[in-house]
Design a protein around this motif. Structure first.
Motif, mmCIF file in Angstrom:
data_model
loop_
_atom_site.group_PDB
_atom_site.id
_atom_site.type_symbol
_atom_site.label_atom_id
_atom_site.label_comp_id
_atom_site.label_asym_id
_atom_site.label_seq_id
_atom_site.Cartn_x
_atom_site.Cartn_y
_atom_site.Cartn_z
ATOM 1 N N LEU A 59 0.830 -1.206 0.000
ATOM 2 C CA LEU A 59 0.000 0.000 0.000
ATOM 3 C C LEU A 59 0.860 1.250 0.000
ATOM 4 O O LEU A 59 0.652 2.178 -0.791
ATOM 5 N N TRP A 60 1.901 1.270 0.854
ATOM 6 C CA TRP A 60 2.654 2.516 1.023
ATOM 7 C C TRP A 60 3.668 2.764 -0.077
ATOM 8 O O TRP A 60 3.918 3.915 -0.420
ATOM 9 N N VAL A 61 4.228 1.711 -0.619
ATOM 10 C CA VAL A 61 5.127 1.929 -1.761
ATOM 11 C C VAL A 61 4.311 2.438 -2.944
ATOM 12 O O VAL A 61 4.717 3.380 -3.651
ATOM 13 N N THR A 62 3.113 1.872 -3.133
ATOM 14 C CA THR A 62 2.244 2.329 -4.219
ATOM 15 C C THR A 62 1.874 3.800 -4.037
ATOM 16 O O THR A 62 1.969 4.604 -4.973
ATOM 17 N N PHE A 63 1.500 4.162 -2.814
ATOM 18 C CA PHE A 63 1.113 5.555 -2.560
ATOM 19 C C PHE A 63 2.297 6.507 -2.722
ATOM 20 O O PHE A 63 2.136 7.634 -3.186
ATOM 21 N N LEU A 97 -0.675 31.308 -2.340
ATOM 22 C CA LEU A 97 -0.329 30.535 -3.526
ATOM 23 C C LEU A 97 0.105 29.130 -3.122
ATOM 24 O O LEU A 97 -0.349 28.127 -3.679
ATOM 25 N N TYR A 98 0.990 29.083 -2.097
ATOM 26 C CA TYR A 98 1.464 27.778 -1.649
ATOM 27 C C TYR A 98 0.320 26.937 -1.086
ATOM 28 O O TYR A 98 0.151 25.769 -1.452
ATOM 29 N N LEU A 99 -0.474 27.546 -0.203
ATOM 30 C CA LEU A 99 -1.545 26.775 0.442
ATOM 31 C C LEU A 99 -2.568 26.299 -0.585
ATOM 32 O O LEU A 99 -3.102 25.188 -0.478
ATOM 33 N N GLY A 100 -2.835 27.141 -1.599
ATOM 34 C CA GLY A 100 -3.766 26.739 -2.650
ATOM 35 C C GLY A 100 -3.237 25.565 -3.446
ATOM 36 O O GLY A 100 -3.947 24.592 -3.707
ATOM 37 N N LYS A 101 -1.954 25.649 -3.817
ATOM 38 C CA LYS A 101 -1.329 24.553 -4.558
ATOM 39 C C LYS A 101 -1.331 23.280 -3.718
ATOM 40 O O LYS A 101 -1.584 22.180 -4.228
ATOM 41 N N LEU A 102 -1.038 23.439 -2.420
ATOM 42 C CA LEU A 102 -1.026 22.286 -1.509
ATOM 43 C C LEU A 102 -2.409 21.652 -1.455
ATOM 44 O O LEU A 102 -2.555 20.431 -1.560
ATOM 45 N N ALA A 103 -3.453 22.507 -1.310
ATOM 46 C CA ALA A 103 -4.815 21.984 -1.212
ATOM 47 C C ALA A 103 -5.187 21.229 -2.488
ATOM 48 O O ALA A 103 -5.737 20.122 -2.427
ATOM 49 N N ALA A 104 -4.862 21.815 -3.647
ATOM 50 C CA ALA A 104 -5.196 21.157 -4.907
ATOM 51 C C ALA A 104 -4.460 19.820 -5.033
ATOM 52 O O ALA A 104 -5.046 18.805 -5.406
ATOM 53 N N ASN A 105 -3.166 19.827 -4.658
ATOM 54 C CA ASN A 105 -2.394 18.582 -4.695
ATOM 55 C C ASN A 105 -3.003 17.530 -3.787
ATOM 56 O O ASN A 105 -3.053 16.350 -4.127
ATOM 57 N N LEU A 106 -3.446 17.965 -2.596
ATOM 58 C CA LEU A 106 -3.998 17.011 -1.636
ATOM 59 C C LEU A 106 -5.286 16.385 -2.170
ATOM 60 O O LEU A 106 -5.490 15.180 -2.048
ATOM 61 N N VAL A 107 -6.138 17.216 -2.776
ATOM 62 C CA VAL A 107 -7.384 16.681 -3.347
ATOM 63 C C VAL A 107 -7.045 15.680 -4.449
ATOM 64 O O VAL A 107 -7.596 14.575 -4.519
ATOM 65 N N PHE A 108 -6.089 16.077 -5.276
ATOM 66 C CA PHE A 108 -5.684 15.237 -6.400
ATOM 67 C C PHE A 108 -5.129 13.901 -5.913
ATOM 68 O O PHE A 108 -5.539 12.827 -6.359
ATOM 69 N N VAL A 109 -4.189 13.975 -4.954
ATOM 70 C CA VAL A 109 -3.586 12.739 -4.432
ATOM 71 C C VAL A 109 -4.634 11.915 -3.697
ATOM 72 O O VAL A 109 -4.650 10.681 -3.792
ATOM 73 N N ALA A 110 -5.535 12.578 -2.968
ATOM 74 C CA ALA A 110 -6.581 11.846 -2.249
ATOM 75 C C ALA A 110 -7.434 11.052 -3.231
ATOM 76 O O ALA A 110 -7.796 9.894 -2.964
ATOM 77 N N ALA A 111 -7.746 11.664 -4.385
ATOM 78 C CA ALA A 111 -8.549 10.962 -5.390
ATOM 79 C C ALA A 111 -7.805 9.725 -5.885
ATOM 80 O O ALA A 111 -8.372 8.628 -5.963
ATOM 81 N N VAL A 112 -6.510 9.897 -6.169
ATOM 82 C CA VAL A 112 -5.714 8.764 -6.654
ATOM 83 C C VAL A 112 -5.604 7.688 -5.571
ATOM 84 O O VAL A 112 -5.707 6.487 -5.840
ATOM 85 N N GLU A 113 -5.414 8.126 -4.323
ATOM 86 C CA GLU A 113 -5.269 7.163 -3.228
ATOM 87 C C GLU A 113 -6.568 6.400 -2.979
ATOM 88 O O GLU A 113 -6.545 5.222 -2.607
#
Lengths: 226, 220
Positions: A59-63, A97-113
């Protein structure tokens, strides 16, 4: 503070909207995740290693790999037509800018995860359903800190040579502490051991998140200023 | 005398004193009862680890100072310190397994200190690689300062992440709450070696800094 978050939301919304309209990146990341899981299936001897023993590692290597391939996207997107210069000229604070990018990345990664987690349960027949809420909590805790550093580094590497190679080289050492704690917590959960056994790991995960989200937010202006 | 020449002198003094460390360690320090002659490597291994840690600490500090005052000299110092730190890490990571094989029966184990120092080495490598891939000097300085600070903050977390695992590594014998549990002659050799490795660190960094100085002048 409210203004900071409002601006961050505007950035995150822009990124997610772009992503939602094309859906190429998310589809590629999802297919990549599925393929890593398939590779794992054939990369072990199922008669020699019981699935549950190796499940947290799978699980964790994949993530980790999934997180790594999705991170390059966030700022690579802004290189086209000098979009990053436009963003920096707009009256938006660097922190937003950073927090927005972080939030978007988190949503994106959460979807993939999410996709990865279901495929993981399906392919390896791991009993995740009884512990799903706790497992999602552990995944969230481990992902935040790792993506926080990754978002910062991805803004740096886009302007280096060999960007795709530099990101993993710089980022993987930062993945180790969350990985160690997340694997311990996941192992305990999947073996139906009580979560109280791993509160130490969970506290350390939370500490890592707090430290690196704060540090990355304050270091980000140094990365993008002209 | 130019800076590079001064650095060369400090290094030469350090190297001469290093010969004294070897002499003291081999001829004037008793052989340890359980480990035998293998223990002698300790007079090189531990001070090299000290110099590598010192180098990382100073990279972090110089990085913070660079971001605060944007003086390129801090960046040049951080680059010099990282390069020298990489060399000392390599000494530490090669002498460690040479000792571990006869004493532990294994070259490597994933204990807290070993993992920490391995990652120290990886962070140094990442830092140097990053510097190599950024063309613009100002950008390079800012990027490497950010990485230097993050790396320094990461190390305690790496230590915590493996701290709870079982360890084979000898426990601290000098820097601990009670008095050092080491015979006087061994302690003297070790402390002397610490001083010599610090001198060597300084000598190397001064020379490397001077080279960086010349390079930047050449760029301008």
């Amino acid at each position: 503070m409210a203004e900071l978050l409002r601006q961050a939301w505007a950035i995150a919304r822009k990124d997610l909207l772009l992503e939602f309209r094309s859906r190429t990146a998310i589809m590629s990341a999802a297919v990549f995740t599925a393929l890593v899981l398939v590779v794992f299936n054939f990369g072990r001897d199922p008669t020699a290693v019981p699935t549950l023993t190796i499940a947290p590692s799978i699980l964790w290597v994949t993530f980790s790999f999934a997180g790594m391939v999705t991170l390059n996207r966030a700022f690579a997107l802004e290189l086209e037509n000098q979009a990053l210069e436009g963003l920096l000229l707009s009256p938006i604070s660097r922190y937003s800018l950073y927090l927005g990018k972080l939030a978007a990345n988190l949503v994106f990664v959460a979807a993939v995860e999410t996709i990865g987690l279901f495929l993981f349960a399906l392919f390896f027949d791991v009993p995740i359903w009884d512990v799903l809420a706790a497992l999602v909590g552990v995944i969230a805790l481990a992902t935040v800190g790792f993506i926080a550093v990754g978002t910062l580094f991805s803004a740096m590497v886009i302007r280096t040579r060999f960007a795709e190679l530099m990101l993993p080289v710089l980022l993987l050492p930062f993945l180790i502490p969350p990985l160690v704690w997340a694997v311990q917590a996941t192992g305990a959960l999947l073996a139906a051991r009580p979560l109280s056994e791993v509160t130490g790991s969970l506290k350390l995960l939370a500490a890592y998140d707090i430290v690196f989200v704060t540090l990355a937010t304050f270091l980000f202006p140094a990365v993008v200023e002209q | 005398m130019t800076l590079a020449q001064r650095g060369r002198w400090v290094t030469l003094i350090g190297l001469a004193l290093l010969a004294v460390v070897y002499l003291r360690a081999l001829a004037y320090t008793p052989v340890e009862l359980h480990q035998g002659p293998a223990q002698k490597i300790f007079y090189i291994h531990v001070p090299a680890a000290w110099s590598a840690m010192l180098a990382m600490g100073l990279v972090g500090l110089a990085s913070i100072l660079y971001l605060l005052v944007k003086d390129p000299r801090y960046d040049r110092f951080a680059a010099a310190s990282a390069e020298v730190g990489t060399a000392f890490s390599l000494v530490m990571l090669t002498t460690g397994p040479i000792w571990a094989k006869p004493i532990w029966g294994t070259w490597w184990t994933w204990d807290a200190r070993l993992t920490l120092t391995l990652f120290l080495f990886f962070i140094f490598l990442g830092y140097l690689l990053l510097r190599g891939t950024v063309g613009d000097a100002g950008l390079r300085a800012r990027y490497s300062a950010v990485l230097g600070i993050c790396g320094l903050v990461l190390l305690p977390f790496i230590h915590l992440s493996v701290y709870l695992f079982r360890t084979l590594h000898p426990q601290p014998i000098v820097l601990k709450p009670s008095a050092p549990s080491l015979p006087g002659s061994m302690l003297a050799t070790l402390l002397f070696s610490f001083a010599v490795f610090t001198v060597l660190y300084l000598g190397f960094v001064i020379q490397r800094y001077a080279i960086g100085d010349g390079r930047d002048v050449g760029d301008a």
